[in-house]
Design a protein around this motif. Structure first.
Motif, PDB file in Angstrom:
ATOM      1  N   ARG A  58       0.871  -1.101   0.133  1.00 21.21           N
ATOM      2  CA  ARG A  58       0.073  -0.095  -0.037  1.00 21.21           C
ATOM      3  C   ARG A  58       0.876   1.191   0.010  1.00 21.21           C
ATOM      4  N   ASN A  59       0.664   2.263  -1.124  1.00 22.95           N
ATOM      5  CA  ASN A  59       1.541   3.422  -1.323  1.00 22.95           C
ATOM      6  C   ASN A  59       0.379   4.575  -1.071  1.00 22.95           C
ATOM      7  N   LEU A  60       1.066   5.562  -0.341  1.00 20.13           N
ATOM      8  CA  LEU A  60       0.377   6.764  -0.162  1.00 20.13           C
ATOM      9  C   LEU A  60       0.929   7.930  -0.963  1.00 20.13           C
ATOM     10  N   TYR A  61       0.741   8.567  -1.932  1.00 10.68           N
ATOM     11  CA  TYR A  61       1.178   9.786  -2.537  1.00 10.68           C
ATOM     12  C   TYR A  61       0.663  10.778  -2.037  1.00 10.68           C
ATOM     13  N   ASP A  62       1.254  11.759  -1.210  1.00  8.45           N
ATOM     14  CA  ASP A  62       0.683  13.116  -0.573  1.00  8.45           C
ATOM     15  C   ASP A  62       1.220  14.235  -1.387  1.00  8.45           C
ATOM     16  N   LEU A  63       0.286  14.803  -2.330  1.00 13.97           N
ATOM     17  CA  LEU A  63       0.349  15.712  -3.263  1.00 13.97           C
ATOM     18  C   LEU A  63      -0.255  17.168  -2.713  1.00 13.97           C
ATOM     19  N   ARG A  64      -0.760  17.116  -1.428  1.00  9.19           N
ATOM     20  CA  ARG A  64      -1.582  18.251  -0.812  1.00  9.19           C
ATOM     21  C   ARG A  64      -0.605  19.433  -1.022  1.00  9.19           C
ATOM     22  N   SER A  65       0.508  19.579  -1.062  1.00 14.74           N
ATOM     23  CA  SER A  65       1.387  20.858  -0.976  1.00 14.74           C
ATOM     24  C   SER A  65       1.525  21.384  -2.307  1.00 14.74           C
ATOM     25  N   PRO A  84       3.640  -4.189 -15.347  1.00 13.53           N
ATOM     26  CA  PRO A  84       3.302  -5.247 -14.660  1.00 13.53           C
ATOM     27  C   PRO A  84       3.462  -5.642 -13.273  1.00 13.53           C
ATOM     28  N   SER A  85       4.604  -5.070 -12.795  1.00 12.17           N
ATOM     29  CA  SER A  85       5.161  -5.156 -11.356  1.00 12.17           C
ATOM     30  C   SER A  85       4.124  -4.525 -10.336  1.00 12.17           C
ATOM     31  N   ALA A  86       3.470  -3.507 -10.761  1.00 11.18           N
ATOM     32  CA  ALA A  86       2.657  -2.633 -10.215  1.00 11.18           C
ATOM     33  C   ALA A  86       1.485  -3.530  -9.621  1.00 11.18           C
ATOM     34  N   ARG A  87       1.032  -4.503 -10.246  1.00 11.41           N
ATOM     35  CA  ARG A  87      -0.207  -5.244  -9.925  1.00 11.41           C
ATOM     36  C   ARG A  87      -0.430  -5.679  -8.549  1.00 11.41           C
ATOM     37  N   ASN A  88       0.683  -5.616  -7.775  1.00  7.07           N
ATOM     38  CA  ASN A  88       0.640  -5.859  -6.006  1.00  7.07           C
ATOM     39  C   ASN A  88       0.501  -4.718  -5.366  1.00  7.07           C
ATOM     40  N   ILE A  89       0.362  -3.606  -6.045  1.00  8.93           N
ATOM     41  CA  ILE A  89       0.229  -2.197  -5.182  1.00  8.93           C
ATOM     42  C   ILE A  89      -1.121  -1.601  -5.292  1.00  8.93           C
ATOM     43  N   ARG A  90      -1.335  -0.992  -4.075  1.00 10.42           N
ATOM     44  CA  ARG A  90      -2.566  -0.152  -3.864  1.00 10.42           C
ATOM     45  C   ARG A  90      -2.035   1.120  -3.894  1.00 10.42           C
ATOM     46  N   VAL A  91      -2.705   2.187  -4.677  1.00  9.37           N
ATOM     47  CA  VAL A  91      -1.992   3.600  -4.532  1.00  9.37           C
ATOM     48  C   VAL A  91      -3.216   4.486  -4.093  1.00  9.37           C
ATOM     49  N   ALA A  92      -2.809   5.395  -2.891  1.00 10.72           N
ATOM     50  CA  ALA A  92      -3.752   6.471  -2.893  1.00 10.72           C
ATOM     51  C   ALA A  92      -3.070   7.619  -3.095  1.00 10.72           C
ATOM     52  N   VAL A  93      -3.801   8.597  -3.921  1.00 11.57           N
ATOM     53  CA  VAL A  93      -3.201   9.697  -4.281  1.00 11.57           C
ATOM     54  C   VAL A  93      -3.980  10.833  -3.502  1.00 11.57           C
ATOM     55  N   VAL A  94      -3.490  11.636  -2.680  1.00  6.73           N
ATOM     56  CA  VAL A  94      -4.098  12.651  -1.897  1.00  6.73           C
ATOM     57  C   VAL A  94      -3.449  14.130  -2.466  1.00  6.73           C
ATOM     58  N   VAL A  95      -4.720  14.955  -3.077  1.00  3.35           N
ATOM     59  CA  VAL A  95      -4.381  16.079  -3.443  1.00  3.35           C
ATOM     60  C   VAL A  95      -4.891  17.368  -2.558  1.00  3.35           C
ATOM     61  N   ALA A  96      -4.496  18.501  -3.108  1.00  2.00           N
ATOM     62  CA  ALA A  96      -5.165  19.693  -2.162  1.00  2.00           C
ATOM     63  C   ALA A  96      -6.434  19.772  -2.073  1.00  2.00           C
ATOM     64  N   ASP A  97      -7.418  19.559  -3.202  1.00  2.00           N
ATOM     65  CA  ASP A  97      -8.857  20.086  -3.004  1.00  2.00           C
ATOM     66  C   ASP A  97      -9.432  19.300  -4.340  1.00  2.00           C
ATOM     67  N   GLN A  98     -10.725  19.036  -4.197  1.00  2.00           N
ATOM     68  CA  GLN A  98     -11.688  18.419  -5.222  1.00  2.00           C
ATOM     69  C   GLN A  98     -11.242  18.681  -6.704  1.00  2.00           C
ATOM     70  N   ILE A 121      -7.874   8.417  -6.402  1.00  2.00           N
ATOM     71  CA  ILE A 121      -7.582   9.625  -6.080  1.00  2.00           C
ATOM     72  C   ILE A 121      -8.598  10.447  -4.946  1.00  2.00           C
ATOM     73  N   PHE A 122      -8.147  10.947  -4.159  1.00  2.00           N
ATOM     74  CA  PHE A 122      -8.649  11.560  -2.758  1.00  2.00           C
ATOM     75  C   PHE A 122      -8.172  13.114  -2.564  1.00  2.00           C
ATOM     76  N   ALA A 123      -9.154  13.728  -2.272  1.00  2.00           N
ATOM     77  CA  ALA A 123      -8.754  15.148  -1.654  1.00  2.00           C
ATOM     78  C   ALA A 123      -9.070  15.335   0.018  1.00  2.00           C
ATOM     79  N   ASP A 124      -9.159  13.940   0.770  1.00  2.00           N
ATOM     80  CA  ASP A 124      -9.082  13.765   2.118  1.00  2.00           C
ATOM     81  C   ASP A 124      -8.481  12.923   2.676  1.00  2.00           C
ATOM     82  N   ILE A 125      -7.120  13.198   3.181  1.00  2.00           N
ATOM     83  CA  ILE A 125      -6.253  12.177   3.684  1.00  2.00           C
ATOM     84  C   ILE A 125      -6.721  11.153   4.510  1.00  2.00           C
ATOM     85  N   ASN A 126      -7.606  11.258   5.353  1.00  2.00           N
ATOM     86  CA  ASN A 126      -8.347  10.182   6.114  1.00  2.00           C
ATOM     87  C   ASN A 126      -9.063   9.422   5.385  1.00  2.00           C
TER      88      ASN A 126
END
Length: 139
Positions: A58-65, A84-98, A121-126
């Motif tokens: 599980r990877n979190l990309y925090d791009l809120r800044s 293809p190696s990314a098949r085992n990865i869940r990625v949450a991307v958090v951005v500044a706003d909607q 892609i999320f606008a809320d880190i929680n």
């Protein structure tokens, strides 16, 4: 207990991101800019890291800044997540706003269909953390 995989990330003075190992074994990448130097460094790191991908992560990309996400950055991310190696990865991307989230979705809509990782892609880190915390077989 499973030993955590080495991070193999070295900070550089000319890049605008940092990486830490998450408690669940994944990574949190926090970006402060998306300059060409940052994107090149990150892309190389991401592709190298995928070579050793041997378990579900599980990877979190925090791009809120980062207030604006250039199309080039979105395309580089799609490229890395299409490996293809990314098949085992869940990625949450958090951005500044909607509005930033919507802009990314509009550029990446067609390209994301071919990605190997599960990405949202999320606008809320929680909300991002809650999604990442779900069992890996529930995407």
């Amino acid at each position: 207990m499973t030993e955590s995989k080495p991070l193999n990330w070295t900070p550089a003075t000319d890049v605008g991101y940092s990486v830490i190992r998450r408690g669940d074994g994944g990574m949190t990448l926090t970006f402060t800019d998306l300059s060409d130097a940052t994107l090149a460094h990150w892309h190389e790191f991401a592709l190298e890291h995928l070579l050793g991908s041997d378990r579900r992560t599980r990877n979190l990309y925090d791009l809120r800044s980062v207030k604006e996400i250039p199309e080039k950055a979105i395309r580089m991310a799609v490229d890395a997540n299409s490996d293809p190696s990314a098949r085992n990865i869940r990625v949450a991307v958090v951005v500044a706003d909607q509005s930033v989230a919507d802009a990314i979705r509009s550029v990446a809509a067609l390209a994301l269909a071919g990605t190997a990782s599960a990405m949202k892609i999320f606008a809320d880190i929680n909300e991002a953390e809650a999604w990442l915390a779900r069992p890996l077989d529930q995407i």
